[in-house]
Design a protein around this motif. Structure first.
Motif, PDB file in Angstrom:
ATOM      1  N   LEU A  68       0.829  -1.214   0.000  1.00  0.00           N
ATOM      2  CA  LEU A  68       0.000   0.000   0.000  1.00  0.00           C
ATOM      3  C   LEU A  68       0.860   1.259   0.000  1.00  0.00           C
ATOM      4  N   SER A  69       1.972   1.216   0.727  1.00  0.00           N
ATOM      5  CA  SER A  69       2.862   2.377   0.722  1.00  0.00           C
ATOM      6  C   SER A  69       3.390   2.636  -0.682  1.00  0.00           C
ATOM      7  N   ARG A  70       3.782   1.562  -1.378  1.00  0.00           N
ATOM      8  CA  ARG A  70       4.307   1.731  -2.743  1.00  0.00           C
ATOM      9  C   ARG A  70       3.202   2.141  -3.721  1.00  0.00           C
ATOM     10  N   ARG A  71       2.042   1.522  -3.592  1.00  0.00           N
ATOM     11  CA  ARG A  71       0.958   1.772  -4.557  1.00  0.00           C
ATOM     12  C   ARG A  71       0.398   3.196  -4.431  1.00  0.00           C
ATOM     13  N   TYR A  72       0.313   3.700  -3.204  1.00  0.00           N
ATOM     14  CA  TYR A  72      -0.331   5.009  -2.999  1.00  0.00           C
ATOM     15  C   TYR A  72       0.626   6.064  -2.433  1.00  0.00           C
ATOM     16  N   ASP A  73       1.932   5.744  -2.463  1.00  0.00           N
ATOM     17  CA  ASP A  73       2.950   6.694  -2.014  1.00  0.00           C
ATOM     18  C   ASP A  73       2.675   7.185  -0.588  1.00  0.00           C
ATOM     19  N   LEU A  74       2.495   6.240   0.324  1.00  0.00           N
ATOM     20  CA  LEU A  74       2.081   6.586   1.688  1.00  0.00           C
ATOM     21  C   LEU A  74       3.239   6.525   2.671  1.00  0.00           C
ATOM     22  N   PRO A  75       3.345   7.534   3.541  1.00  0.00           N
ATOM     23  CA  PRO A  75       4.315   7.435   4.629  1.00  0.00           C
ATOM     24  C   PRO A  75       3.912   6.354   5.615  1.00  0.00           C
ATOM     25  N   VAL A  76       4.908   5.658   6.156  1.00  0.00           N
ATOM     26  CA  VAL A  76       4.674   4.587   7.135  1.00  0.00           C
ATOM     27  C   VAL A  76       5.303   4.997   8.462  1.00  0.00           C
ATOM     28  N   TYR A  77       4.471   5.064   9.498  1.00  0.00           N
ATOM     29  CA  TYR A  77       4.943   5.415  10.837  1.00  0.00           C
ATOM     30  C   TYR A  77       5.078   4.132  11.658  1.00  0.00           C
ATOM     31  N   ALA A  78       6.266   3.945  12.257  1.00  0.00           N
ATOM     32  CA  ALA A  78       6.493   2.760  13.093  1.00  0.00           C
ATOM     33  C   ALA A  78       7.595   3.066  14.094  1.00  0.00           C
ATOM     34  N   SER A  79       7.609   2.352  15.203  1.00  0.00           N
ATOM     35  CA  SER A  79       8.686   2.517  16.177  1.00  0.00           C
ATOM     36  C   SER A  79       9.993   2.000  15.569  1.00  0.00           C
ATOM     37  N   VAL A  80      11.109   2.451  16.117  1.00  0.00           N
ATOM     38  CA  VAL A  80      12.425   2.045  15.596  1.00  0.00           C
ATOM     39  C   VAL A  80      12.551   0.518  15.584  1.00  0.00           C
ATOM     40  N   GLY A  81      12.180  -0.119  16.701  1.00  0.00           N
ATOM     41  CA  GLY A  81      12.340  -1.571  16.809  1.00  0.00           C
ATOM     42  C   GLY A  81      11.467  -2.307  15.811  1.00  0.00           C
ATOM     43  N   THR A  82      10.246  -1.839  15.649  1.00  0.00           N
ATOM     44  CA  THR A  82       9.336  -2.460  14.672  1.00  0.00           C
ATOM     45  C   THR A  82       9.908  -2.318  13.270  1.00  0.00           C
ATOM     46  N   TRP A  83      10.358  -1.113  12.934  1.00  0.00           N
ATOM     47  CA  TRP A  83      10.856  -0.863  11.585  1.00  0.00           C
ATOM     48  C   TRP A  83      12.091  -1.713  11.284  1.00  0.00           C
ATOM     49  N   ASP A  84      13.038  -1.748  12.237  1.00  0.00           N
ATOM     50  CA  ASP A  84      14.261  -2.531  12.023  1.00  0.00           C
ATOM     51  C   ASP A  84      13.927  -3.996  11.763  1.00  0.00           C
ATOM     52  N   TYR A  85      12.988  -4.523  12.537  1.00  0.00           N
ATOM     53  CA  TYR A  85      12.605  -5.935  12.374  1.00  0.00           C
ATOM     54  C   TYR A  85      11.994  -6.158  10.983  1.00  0.00           C
ATOM     55  N   LEU A  86      11.088  -5.273  10.577  1.00  0.00           N
ATOM     56  CA  LEU A  86      10.411  -5.438   9.284  1.00  0.00           C
ATOM     57  C   LEU A  86      11.414  -5.415   8.138  1.00  0.00           C
ATOM     58  N   ILE A  87      12.400  -4.544   8.239  1.00  0.00           N
ATOM     59  CA  ILE A  87      13.376  -4.414   7.147  1.00  0.00           C
ATOM     60  C   ILE A  87      14.363  -5.576   7.168  1.00  0.00           C
ATOM     61  N   PHE A 122       2.198   4.681  22.899  1.00  0.00           N
ATOM     62  CA  PHE A 122       2.626   4.162  24.200  1.00  0.00           C
ATOM     63  C   PHE A 122       3.093   2.721  24.024  1.00  0.00           C
ATOM     64  N   PRO A 123       4.168   2.309  24.706  1.00  0.00           N
ATOM     65  CA  PRO A 123       4.654   0.937  24.589  1.00  0.00           C
ATOM     66  C   PRO A 123       3.617  -0.046  25.121  1.00  0.00           C
ATOM     67  N   THR A 124       3.511  -1.207  24.482  1.00  0.00           N
ATOM     68  CA  THR A 124       2.563  -2.232  24.923  1.00  0.00           C
ATOM     69  C   THR A 124       3.325  -3.497  25.333  1.00  0.00           C
ATOM     70  N   PRO A 125       2.856  -4.205  26.379  1.00  0.00           N
ATOM     71  CA  PRO A 125       3.503  -5.448  26.787  1.00  0.00           C
ATOM     72  C   PRO A 125       3.074  -6.594  25.872  1.00  0.00           C
ATOM     73  N   HIS A 126       3.939  -6.955  24.913  1.00  0.00           N
ATOM     74  CA  HIS A 126       3.594  -7.960  23.914  1.00  0.00           C
ATOM     75  C   HIS A 126       4.880  -8.627  23.450  1.00  0.00           C
ATOM     76  N   ASP A 127       4.758  -9.813  22.862  1.00  0.00           N
ATOM     77  CA  ASP A 127       5.982 -10.505  22.462  1.00  0.00           C
ATOM     78  C   ASP A 127       6.423 -10.150  21.043  1.00  0.00           C
ATOM     79  N   ALA A 128       6.325  -8.880  20.722  1.00  0.00           N
ATOM     80  CA  ALA A 128       6.924  -8.344  19.498  1.00  0.00           C
ATOM     81  C   ALA A 128       7.776  -7.160  19.957  1.00  0.00           C
ATOM     82  N   TYR A 129       8.994  -7.072  19.458  1.00  0.00           N
ATOM     83  CA  TYR A 129       9.909  -6.046  19.930  1.00  0.00           C
ATOM     84  C   TYR A 129       9.363  -4.633  19.622  1.00  0.00           C
ATOM     85  N   ASP A 130       9.351  -3.785  20.666  1.00  0.00           N
ATOM     86  CA  ASP A 130       9.036  -2.362  20.497  1.00  0.00           C
ATOM     87  C   ASP A 130       7.600  -2.119  19.998  1.00  0.00           C
TER      88      ASP A 130
END
Ligand code: ZN
Ligand code: ZN
Length: 267
Positions: A68-87, A122-130
Motif C-alpha cells: 500500500l505504501s508503494r501503490r499510494y505513495d504513503l508514509p509509514v509510521y512505526a517505532s524504531v524496533g518495529t521498523w528494524d525488524y520489518l526491514i 505508548f509501549p505495549t507489553p507484547h511478544d513483538a519487539y518495540d
C-alpha cells in the motif's frame, strides 16, 4: 473524527481513522486487495489515503504495509524496533526513503503529526519487539487503540483512560483457550503478560474505561479458535453490568468484525 475497523482478529487487522484531509490506516494486516475492498465498502477511495501507522511487526498487522505504501505513495509510521525488524526480515519489501517515519517509542510525550490528526503512542507489553498502541486526536475528540497487549500495564491504562472511544483487544475466552486444541506452550504464550488480553481482562478494564468517560468501545482482535463474538460481547456486558455500567446506554459496545468493516463511528 471518523473511525471504522475494517477487519479485526488474529487473522488480520486494519482500522481506518479520518479527520479533515487526513485518512489513516492503523495497521495493514491483509493483502492490498483486501484492504482496498474494505475501504471501497465504506466509500473511501484508497488513492486519498494519507498515512499508515503500525503497532508492531506481527504478520496479522503488517502484510499489506509495503504494497500500500508503494501503490499510494504513503508514509509509514512505526517505532524504531518495529521498523528494524520489518526491514531486516524483509517483511514488507522496500519503502521509499521519504516515506519512512520512524519514532522512538520511549518518547511517549511526543505526538506524531499526521496532518489533521495527531497520534500519541505508548509501549505495549507484547511478544513483538518495540510494540506500541496509539491515541488519535483531532483536537476535539480522541480514539484509543490497544490490541496485542498481554496485560493492562499502568502506562496502557493511563493512555486510554478518558478517551472518547477505544478499540480494545478481547482475544480469548479462558475456558475455550485452556480446554481447546492449542499446544500447551502456545496456550501459555497467549495467556502470558506479553501475550493477549482475555475477555475478562478486557471486561474489567472496560469498566474503568467507561467510568473515565469512554462512550464507545469496540472489542477487537478476537481469536478465531478461542473466542466467539457472542461470548466476548456477553462476557464484557456482564462485567460492565456488575460494575454498575449499563451497556448500550452508558457506552455503545461493539465487537469488531473479523472480515468486514464494522460499525462506522463519528466522534
Ligand atoms: Zn495481532
Ligand atoms: Zn501481535
Amino acid at each position: 473524527m471518523i473511525v471504522c475497523p475494517l477487519f479485526s482478529g488474529s487473522s488480520g487487522n486494519s482500522t481506518y481513522v479520518e479527520h479533515g484531509a487526513s485518512r489513516i490506516l492503523v495497521d495493514c494486516g491483509g493483502s492490498g486487495k483486501q484492504i482496498e475492498n474494505a475501504l471501497k465498502a465504506i466509500d473511501v477511495d484508497p488513492r486519498r489515503l494519507t498515512a499508515i501507522v503500525v503497532t508492531h511487526s506481527h504478520d496479522d498487522h503488517i502484510r499489506g504495509v509495503g504494497v500500500l505504501s508503494r501503490r499510494y505513495d504513503l508514509p509509514v509510521y512505526a517505532s524504531v524496533g518495529t521498523w528494524d525488524y520489518l526491514i531486516k526480515r524483509n517483511k514488507i519489501g522496500s519503502v521509499a526513503t521519504k516515506n519512512i517515519r520512524v519514532f522512538q517509542s520511549g518518547k511517549t510525550n511526543e505526538a506524531l503529526d499526521l496532518g489533521d490528526v495527531a497520534a500519541t503512542y505508548f509501549p505495549t507489553p507484547h511478544d513483538a519487539y518495540d510494540s506500541v498502541g496509539y491515541v488519535f486526536s483531532d483536537g476535539k475528540s480522541t480514539f484509543g487503540f490497544a490490541t496485542d497487549v498481554g496485560h493492562v500495564a499502568a502506562n496502557v491504562r493511563n493512555a486510554l483512560l478518558g478517551v472518547d472511544a477505544a478499540l480494545l483487544e478481547a482475544n480469548y475466552d479462558e475456558e475455550m483457550l485452556w480446554g481447546g486444541p492449542y499446544p500447551e506452550d502456545l496456550k501459555a504464550r497467549i495467556a502470558s503478560k506479553k501475550g493477549h488480553l482475555s475477555n475478562l481482562d478486557a471486561a474489567s478494564f472496560a469498566v474503568e474505561l467507561v467510568k473515565s468517560g469512554v462512550k464507545t468501545l469496540y472489542l477487537g482482535h478476537l481469536s478465531e479458535h478461542n473466542n466467539t463474538p457472542m461470548i466476548a460481547q456477553c462476557t464484557v456486558a456482564e462485567v460492565l453490568g456488575d460494575g454498575g455500567v449499563v451497556p448500550q446506554k452508558d457506552c455503545a459496545l461493539y465487537v469488531a468484525n473479523r472480515y468486514t468493516p464494522s460499525q462506522r463511528l463519528e466522534l
